[in-house]
Design a protein around this motif. Structure first.
Motif, PDB file in Angstrom:
ATOM      1  N   THR A  98      -6.933   3.564  -6.217  1.00  0.00           N
ATOM      2  CA  THR A  98      -5.648   2.857  -6.239  1.00  0.00           C
ATOM      3  C   THR A  98      -5.547   1.830  -7.357  1.00  0.00           C
ATOM      4  O   THR A  98      -4.445   1.391  -7.700  1.00  0.00           O
ATOM      5  CB  THR A  98      -5.405   2.155  -4.892  1.00  0.00           C
ATOM      6  N   GLN A 100      -6.479  -1.235  -7.152  1.00  0.00           N
ATOM      7  CA  GLN A 100      -6.243  -2.553  -6.565  1.00  0.00           C
ATOM      8  C   GLN A 100      -7.530  -3.086  -5.948  1.00  0.00           C
ATOM      9  O   GLN A 100      -8.439  -2.323  -5.598  1.00  0.00           O
ATOM     10  CB  GLN A 100      -5.166  -2.484  -5.471  1.00  0.00           C
ATOM     11  N   LEU A 105     -11.291   3.525  -2.402  1.00  0.00           N
ATOM     12  CA  LEU A 105      -9.939   2.973  -2.455  1.00  0.00           C
ATOM     13  C   LEU A 105      -9.717   2.140  -3.710  1.00  0.00           C
ATOM     14  O   LEU A 105      -8.659   2.213  -4.348  1.00  0.00           O
ATOM     15  CB  LEU A 105      -9.665   2.135  -1.201  1.00  0.00           C
ATOM     16  N   ALA A 141       0.837  -1.200   0.000  1.00  0.00           N
ATOM     17  CA  ALA A 141       0.000   0.000   0.000  1.00  0.00           C
ATOM     18  C   ALA A 141       0.873   1.251   0.000  1.00  0.00           C
ATOM     19  O   ALA A 141       1.865   1.333   0.737  1.00  0.00           O
ATOM     20  CB  ALA A 141      -0.916   0.002   1.218  1.00  0.00           C
ATOM     21  N   ASP A 142       0.509   2.221  -0.817  1.00  0.00           N
ATOM     22  CA  ASP A 142       1.171   3.520  -0.866  1.00  0.00           C
ATOM     23  C   ASP A 142       0.358   4.477   0.013  1.00  0.00           C
ATOM     24  O   ASP A 142      -0.711   4.958  -0.400  1.00  0.00           O
ATOM     25  CB  ASP A 142       1.238   4.027  -2.301  1.00  0.00           C
ATOM     26  N   LYS A 170      -0.491   7.958  -1.444  1.00  0.00           N
ATOM     27  CA  LYS A 170      -1.537   7.897  -2.468  1.00  0.00           C
ATOM     28  C   LYS A 170      -2.901   7.668  -1.829  1.00  0.00           C
ATOM     29  O   LYS A 170      -3.912   8.275  -2.248  1.00  0.00           O
ATOM     30  CB  LYS A 170      -1.217   6.786  -3.466  1.00  0.00           C
ATOM     31  N   ILE A 171      -2.957   6.801  -0.822  1.00  0.00           N
ATOM     32  CA  ILE A 171      -4.224   6.527  -0.142  1.00  0.00           C
ATOM     33  C   ILE A 171      -4.751   7.781   0.540  1.00  0.00           C
ATOM     34  O   ILE A 171      -5.950   8.095   0.477  1.00  0.00           O
ATOM     35  CB  ILE A 171      -4.050   5.379   0.871  1.00  0.00           C
TER      36      ILE A 171
END
Length: 315
Positions: free
Chosen positions: A114, A116, A110, A59-60, A63-64
């Motif tokens: 992202t 993902q 999210l 996880a970044d 960015k989150i």
């Protein structure tokens, strides 16, 4: 030797009145800000929603945070939990919105932001009653610490030093709280822990100064109380300077490189160490001097042994 020592000292106490006026003004400003703006309590005190999610890849966090901020969750606190793919998100309490609905919204945001797949691990709601209990217990912890310090210093040194030490600690805590109130920085449990650490740091510095003052009162026969305090402060200046600088360097690294999660913690300690060093010199010592500390107060009483009079009269 003593006259030479007196000439080489820094006249700290010459500026004690100016320093005390400056401190009183800062304390008054802090009290006014706390009364008007109050503290910006975090989720630990106000309550809210805690969401744990899992990502496919690492996880970044930056960015989150940007994704959450751009989708109406500006108050989101994001941190890793256990591994680089597990993330905990804390959100402030929202009236009229169920925690499950908030969780679904966060998952959609999210996944879209992202790119993902995101799994919901758990979702919990922290009520305001828990926050009130934490606020009460935190306040009691600080009050208990100040009372114990007052008793210890009064027993270890002298009651004038005890009042000076407690006033200095109150001064440090109040100014730190005032900064968080003026800037409306988030006040959570990590900041509370930092304030308790500030109390310990400031007390340690004050104890060192008080011990040197007591030692010099007993050792130096000539000179007024103000001169002896100046000598003591000058003798401990190098130690105080080195300790403060090394501590501030570490805290500066935490402040700039530690990330958002410990930003409040580092901020509170940075101000607390700086103010604590100042108060050890100009607040605690000035209060003790204003209360009339003298050599007689610190000279230990000579206790005569039982039967000493009879032994002295014997040939």
């Amino acid at each position: 030797m003593q006259i030479l020592q007196l000439k080489e000292t820094v006249a700290f106490m010459r500026y004690r009145k100016v320093a005390m006026i400056f401190s009183i003004l800062l304390m008054a400003a802090s009290i006014a800000s706390l009364a008007v703006n109050k503290l910006n309590f975090g989720l630990d005190f106000t309550g809210g929603t805690l969401i744990e999610v899992g990502f496919e890849d690492s996880a970044d966090l930056t960015k989150i945070r940007n994704v959450m901020d751009s989708n109406g969750f500006e108050d989101a606190v994001v941190q890793l939990y256990g591994s680089s793919r597990d993330v905990v998100i804390r959100l402030a309490q929202r009236d009229g919105v169920e925690a499950k609905m908030i969780g679904n919204q966060v998952l959609e945001v999210l996944e879209e932001g992202t790119g993902q797949a995101v799994d919901m691990r758990r979702i919990e709601f922290v009520g305001a009653s828990v926050g009130d209990e934490l606020a009460e217990q935190g306040g009691l912890a600080m009050l208990t610490a100040l009372i114990c310090i007052l008793v210890y210093v009064a027993f270890r040194f002298e009651w004038r030093f005890a009042l000076g030490s407690v006033f200095a600690l109150f001064h440090d805590v109040l100014l730190t709280l005032g900064l968080f109130s003026v800037l409306q920085l988030e006040f959570d449990l990590t900041v509370l822990a930092a304030i308790l650490a500030v109390i310990g740091y400031s007390l340690n510095d004050t104890i060192v100064v008080s011990d040197r003052i007591r030692e010099n009162f007993r050792k130096i026969r000539e000179g007024s109380a103000e001169e002896i305090i100046n000598i003591s402060l000058t003798q401990t200046l190098s130690r105080t300077f080195i300790t403060s600088i090394t501590t501030l360097l570490v805290l500066a690294a935490l402040f700039f490189k530690g990330g958002a999660l410990i930003h409040g913690f580092a901020t509170a300690l940075l101000l607390g160490v700086f103010v604590g060093t100042y108060s050890s010199v100009y607040v605690a010592s000035s209060v003790a001097l204003a209360l009339g500390i003298s050599k007689e107060d610190l000279i230990p009483e000579v206790i005569e042994k039982e039967g000493a009079d009879q032994e002295a009269m014997m040939p």
